[in-house]
Design an enzyme around this catalytic site. Structure first.
Site, PDB file in Angstrom:
ATOM      1  N   ASP A  82      -4.865   2.648   7.977  1.00  9.93           N
ATOM      2  CA  ASP A  82      -5.194   2.836   6.568  1.00  9.93           C
ATOM      3  C   ASP A  82      -4.397   3.983   5.949  1.00  9.93           C
ATOM      4  O   ASP A  82      -4.115   4.992   6.607  1.00  9.93           O
ATOM      5  CB  ASP A  82      -6.703   3.117   6.449  1.00  9.93           C
ATOM      6  CG  ASP A  82      -7.234   2.833   5.062  1.00  9.93           C
ATOM      7  OD1 ASP A  82      -6.660   1.981   4.364  1.00  9.93           O
ATOM      8  OD2 ASP A  82      -8.241   3.454   4.679  1.00  9.93           O
ATOM      9  N   HIS A  83      -4.040   3.825   4.693  1.00 12.40           N
ATOM     10  CA  HIS A  83      -3.435   4.882   3.876  1.00 12.40           C
ATOM     11  C   HIS A  83      -2.365   5.683   4.604  1.00 12.40           C
ATOM     12  O   HIS A  83      -2.471   6.902   4.757  1.00 12.40           O
ATOM     13  CB  HIS A  83      -4.511   5.837   3.354  1.00 12.40           C
ATOM     14  CG  HIS A  83      -5.246   5.303   2.172  1.00 12.40           C
ATOM     15  ND1 HIS A  83      -4.687   5.229   0.918  1.00 12.40           N
ATOM     16  CD2 HIS A  83      -6.490   4.806   2.064  1.00 12.40           C
ATOM     17  CE1 HIS A  83      -5.570   4.711   0.079  1.00 12.40           C
ATOM     18  NE2 HIS A  83      -6.664   4.430   0.761  1.00 12.40           N
ATOM     19  N   HIS A 180     -12.643   7.243  -3.227  1.00  8.35           N
ATOM     20  CA  HIS A 180     -12.926   7.486  -1.823  1.00  8.35           C
ATOM     21  C   HIS A 180     -14.038   8.524  -1.698  1.00  8.35           C
ATOM     22  O   HIS A 180     -14.137   9.447  -2.506  1.00  8.35           O
ATOM     23  CB  HIS A 180     -11.674   7.993  -1.099  1.00  8.35           C
ATOM     24  CG  HIS A 180     -10.577   6.993  -1.064  1.00  8.35           C
ATOM     25  ND1 HIS A 180      -9.326   7.249  -1.580  1.00  8.35           N
ATOM     26  CD2 HIS A 180     -10.526   5.732  -0.592  1.00  8.35           C
ATOM     27  CE1 HIS A 180      -8.557   6.191  -1.410  1.00  8.35           C
ATOM     28  NE2 HIS A 180      -9.265   5.253  -0.811  1.00  8.35           N
ATOM     29  N   GLY A 209     -12.713   2.606  -1.456  1.00 14.42           N
ATOM     30  CA  GLY A 209     -13.827   3.401  -1.955  1.00 14.42           C
ATOM     31  C   GLY A 209     -15.112   2.591  -2.021  1.00 14.42           C
ATOM     32  O   GLY A 209     -15.869   2.689  -2.988  1.00 14.42           O
ATOM     33  N   GLY A 210     -15.393   1.802  -0.966  1.00 12.63           N
ATOM     34  CA  GLY A 210     -16.567   0.939  -0.986  1.00 12.63           C
ATOM     35  C   GLY A 210     -17.868   1.626  -0.626  1.00 12.63           C
ATOM     36  O   GLY A 210     -18.942   1.042  -0.780  1.00 12.63           O
ATOM     37  N   SER A 211     -17.809   2.867  -0.139  1.00 11.19           N
ATOM     38  CA  SER A 211     -19.033   3.573   0.228  1.00 11.19           C
ATOM     39  C   SER A 211     -19.851   3.915  -1.007  1.00 11.19           C
ATOM     40  O   SER A 211     -19.329   4.441  -1.984  1.00 11.19           O
ATOM     41  CB  SER A 211     -18.704   4.859   1.002  1.00 11.19           C
ATOM     42  OG  SER A 211     -18.271   4.572   2.318  1.00 11.19           O
ATOM     43  N   VAL A 231     -15.135   0.593   4.035  1.00 11.07           N
ATOM     44  CA  VAL A 231     -16.281   1.497   4.150  1.00 11.07           C
ATOM     45  C   VAL A 231     -15.954   2.559   5.194  1.00 11.07           C
ATOM     46  O   VAL A 231     -15.650   2.226   6.343  1.00 11.07           O
ATOM     47  CB  VAL A 231     -17.563   0.737   4.556  1.00 11.07           C
ATOM     48  CG1 VAL A 231     -18.695   1.724   4.855  1.00 11.07           C
ATOM     49  CG2 VAL A 231     -17.986  -0.228   3.461  1.00 11.07           C
ATOM     50  N   SER A 232     -16.021   3.802   4.798  1.00 15.08           N
ATOM     51  CA  SER A 232     -15.731   4.893   5.726  1.00 15.08           C
ATOM     52  C   SER A 232     -16.838   5.947   5.704  1.00 15.08           C
ATOM     53  O   SER A 232     -17.531   6.157   6.687  1.00 15.08           O
ATOM     54  CB  SER A 232     -14.387   5.552   5.371  1.00 15.08           C
ATOM     55  OG  SER A 232     -14.159   6.683   6.180  1.00 15.08           O
TER      56      SER A 232
END
Length: 291
Positions: A82-83, A180, A209-211, A231-232
């Protein structure tokens, strides 16, 4: 089953109008927790790591553990970097066996973003490795990448179409108002923009930025073409909070098996809730496995 490309996973999800959650994992044990929960839900899943986690655990070690765990639980599993802004780290991940990589050149002008994405596509596409790129800038903090609210920019739909046509990238993460980390206020998701992008671009879209985004908002994003939901922070916080609570309640209990079991239970509950949210429960089907 092993590690498989996220391209067929996400294409199948987009076609089926459900999402696949990509969970950031930061330790070897969390890999097993996520896959155990996904197996119980009969859901395909994507594990993803930041550059910091790769440097901490080692790309080859991560691949070995994910491969072993996915085969043990028999879950269709993608492994995503990721990223990443560093081409050399992307090469390292692909050589190690990652099935998906993100080249994040969103901080550069459009033409330079195209050039850097094409460079990664030249490396990854022939190997069947999925490539994800970003347009616009998602606010917040992701590993060592910090984007302030003032600098966050939403993706332009027509640029998304042009970008995909020029690069051939199979997965696109457009900035649409999420951030995020955990939101300080209410997320301001631009659903109209997602819809416009979805009408212009055939590739699966990614929700960064699903959290802590309300479930109904995530479901709407998925219905508009966002097949991958990242989700992080929520997952990391769930198992960290479980460990902290253990020591508050039992300060003398120092057995790692005790507090890690509680962390595992909290993490699995979080994973299951996110899988239900995107509608991927029960989606382990032969067409995905054989793609």
């Amino acid at each position: 089953m092993g590690i498989i490309s996220t391209t067929p996973l996400l294409n199948q999800a987009k076609k089926g109008k459900y999402g696949i959650v990509a969970f950031n994992v930061h330790s070897f044990d969390s890999i097993y927790w996520v896959l155990e929960a996904a197996a119980e839900m009969r859901s395909p899943v994507i594990l993803q790591t930041t550059v910091g986690t790769v440097k901490s655990l080692g790309a080859e070690n991560i691949v070995k553990v994910v491969k072993a765990a996915s085969e043990y639980y028999h879950v269709p599993t993608g492994l995503h970097l990721d990223h990443c802004t560093d081409y050399e780290v992307i090469k390292q991940a692909i050589r190690a066996g990652y099935s998906s990589v993100m080249i994040d050149a969103s901080m550069h002008p459009f033409a330079e973003n195209v050039r850097r994405t094409q460079e990664v596509m030249d490396l990854a596409d022939s190997l069947g490795v999925n490539v994800e790129a970003e347009l616009g800038k998602v606010g917040g903090v992701e590993d060592n990448i910090v984007v302030s609210e003032e600098d966050a920019q939403k993706a332009v739909p027509t640029e998304c179409k042009e970008f995909v046509q020029m690069t051939g990238v199979p997965t696109l993460a457009p900035a649409i108002g999420t951030a995020h980390g955990i939101y300080k206020g209410e997320p301001n998701i631009d659903f109209s923009r997602i819809e416009q992008i979805g009408e212009l671009v055939d590739t699966p879209l990614v929700l960064h930025g699903g959290s802590a985004v309300p479930e109904e908002d995530v479901r709407k994003c998925v219905s508009l073409g966002m097949a991958k939901v990242n989700v992080s922070t929520e997952l990391k916080n769930a198992y960290s909070e479980a460990i902290r609570q253990h020591f508050i309640e039992e300060p003398e209990s120092l057995d790692p098996r005790a507090y890690l079991q509680k962390a595992k239970e909290a993490a699995k509950a979080m994973v299951a809730s996110k899988i239900r949210m995107v509608g991927s429960e029960g989606k382990v089907v032969p067409s995905i496995i054989e793609a």
